[in-house]
Design an enzyme around this catalytic site. Structure first.
Site, PDB file in Angstrom:
ATOM      1  N   GLY A 155       0.796  -1.232   0.000  1.00 55.58           N
ATOM      2  CA  GLY A 155       0.000   0.000   0.000  1.00 55.58           C
ATOM      3  C   GLY A 155       0.823   1.274   0.000  1.00 55.58           C
ATOM      4  CG  ASN A 211      11.384   8.367 -14.917  1.00 55.79           C
ATOM      5  OD1 ASN A 211      12.063   7.993 -13.949  1.00 55.79           O
ATOM      6  ND2 ASN A 211      11.800   8.230 -16.161  1.00 55.79           N
ATOM      7  CD  GLN A 220      17.591  10.036 -45.900  1.00 55.11           C
ATOM      8  OE1 GLN A 220      16.380  10.050 -46.125  1.00 55.11           O
ATOM      9  NE2 GLN A 220      18.396  10.990 -46.297  1.00 55.11           N
ATOM     10  CD  GLU A 265      16.921   3.479  -4.709  1.00 51.30           C
ATOM     11  OE1 GLU A 265      16.895   3.819  -3.509  1.00 51.30           O
ATOM     12  OE2 GLU A 265      16.123   2.675  -5.206  1.00 51.30           O
TER      13      GLU A 265
END
Ligand SMILES: Cc1cc2nc3c(=O)[nH]c(=O)nc-3n(C[C@H](O)[C@H](O)[C@H](O)COP(=O)(O)OP(=O)(O)OC[C@H]3O[C@@H](n4cnc5c(N)ncnc54)[C@H](O)[C@@H]3O)c2cc1C
Length: 387
Positions: free
Chosen positions: A132, A370, A283, A246
């Site tokens: 949780g 993030n 390309q 970290e």
């Protein structure tokens, strides 16, 4: 671009670590991936060869260097070679868990734990996340109550890296009830063999298969007060302080992983033919790979600058968050483009690019997602929630 981060000492570590990876990891890594675990004796072997916990002082058997560039070499080289499970296991052990055991320990605790962390006799994990409470560290409910010189711990943790291979678990617990995380959390070291401490199954993951990730359960575990790290009630501050390293380690691993994926893709597209020519000569392929190369170069320069700042003790939490966010998003874009250039073979597990793709995904989620990285950065710009 020539990197300027390293000295000949770091280069020599890279050489010996690479030859260890060639000799003692490459032939077995697929086996560990299938077994969902690196054998414990391999971790001991890594320790025996001096690749574990370089920051431990010499008097406890370590190399006595807190120069994070040594950790960087170990992390990025393993990730680049595609051995993400090894990079992750070591990183959790000595980039993430070790700082707590170095900086918050008494002399007696250091003597008890540090030598084993260097030899690999002891392996470390860090347990913050709970079913949780993931992003919301303040919501930790694993409870530690004081009784007769011990803490009695009850609760559960989940998603714990090195969850099965670890002997020492740096564990965030709730010791107070003020309602303020800054006063209610503490850090205990919970050890293999303590009565009431058990581990759940090895969790089935999308990637990083060679690394064990598990749930941990605490049922009336009696943890002696001697296993408290630092001061009771200061756990939240300790966690916030150590999260910067970290996150930097995740950024380092992400760049290493992206570099390896790009190298392997360059080889592949020179070899694979379609319409009578190597697919790399279209390309579109050239542009895609040039863009990946450029993005990698820019990302590497940023992460190297962050490592250099950390070595000088000047990496802020916000800058670590930027490095983690940018490097892991860049890795995601690069491995995705590289997989696409493999065509259908990129989707086949026997091609290393599929592993790079799956392994990369976690980097945007753990160590603080993030979105949380952007929250940290946004707040540093004076953009907190309105009151
Ligand atoms: C393979 C693996 C290994 C891990 N290893 C460890 C470990 O060793 N030790 C450990 O303690 N934990 C570990 N974790 C846990 C990891 O750190 C958490 O999964 C991560 O922090 C996210 O927490 P959560 O999963 O509970 O997601 P949630 O917190 O439920 O988030 C769900 C979504 O909501 C978003 N979100 C949440 N809060 C906000 C917000 N304020 N603003 C905007 N968006 C938000 C998140 O970004 C995410 O996209 C690991 C996880 C995995 C999958």
């Amino acid at each position: 671009m020539q990197r300027t981060l390293f000295t000949p000492e770091h280069d020599s570590l890279r050489e010996s670590w690479s030859s260890f990876l060639d000799r003692e990891v490459a032939p077995f890594y697929d086996e560990w991936d299938r077994a969902r675990r690196i054998p414990r004796e391999v971790l001991r072997r890594i320790g025996e060869l001096g690749f574990l916990a370089p920051a431990v002082p010499e008097r406890f058997g370590g190399a006595g260097t807190d120069d994070f560039r040594f950790n960087t070499v170990l992390d990025e080289t393993a990730a680049q070679r595609g051995f993400t499970g090894v990079a992750m296991a070591l990183s959790v052990h000595h980039d993430v868990a070790l700082p707590y055991l170095l900086d918050l320990t008494t002399e007696e605790q250091k003597e008890r734990w540090l030598p084993g962390l260097v030899t690999g006799e002891r392996f470390a994990a860090i347990a913050m996340s709970e079913p949780g409470a993931g992003s919301d560290v303040a919501g930790i409910t694993t409870r530690a109550r004081k009784r007769n010189g011990s803490y009695i711990v009850n609760g559960a943790k989940t998603f714990i890296s090195n969850g099965l291979n670890s002997d020492l678990v740096v564990t965030a617990v709730r010791t107070g009830d003020t309602g303020r995380a800054s006063a209610d959390l503490s850090i205990l070291v919970i050890e293999e063999g303590m009565k009431g401490f058990s581990r759940g199954r090895n969790l089935e993951k999308l990637g990083t298969h060679a690394q064990d990730t598990a749930e941990l359960f605490f049922d009336e575990v009696e943890v002696p007060e001697e296993n408290l790290l630092g001061e009771e009630g200061r756990g939240f501050a300790y966690l916030m302080h150590n999260l910067a390293q970290e996150r930097l380690a995740i950024a380092v691993t992400a760049v290493g992983g992206a570099r390896g994926a790009l190298e392997r893709t360059l080889e592949y597209v020179k070899d694979r033919k379609a319409f009578g020519r190597p697919v790399g000569t279209f390309q579109n392929s050239r542009f895609k790979l040039a863009a990946c190369h450029g993005e990698l170069q820019v990302t590497q320069a940023h992460v190297d600058a962050a490592v250099a700042a950390h070595v000088e003790g000047k990496l802020s939490a916000e800058d670590a968050a930027v490095a983690k966010w940018w490097a892991t998003e860049a890795q995601g874009r690069i491995v995705d483009a590289c997989l696409q250039l493999h065509g259908g073979y990129g989707y086949m597990l026997e091609y290393p690019i599929s592993r790079s793709f799956a392994d990369a995904r976690i980097n945007r989620i753990y160590g603080g997602s993030n979105e949380i990285m952007l929250e940290i950065v946004g707040r540093s710009l004076g953009l907190g929630e309105p009151r």
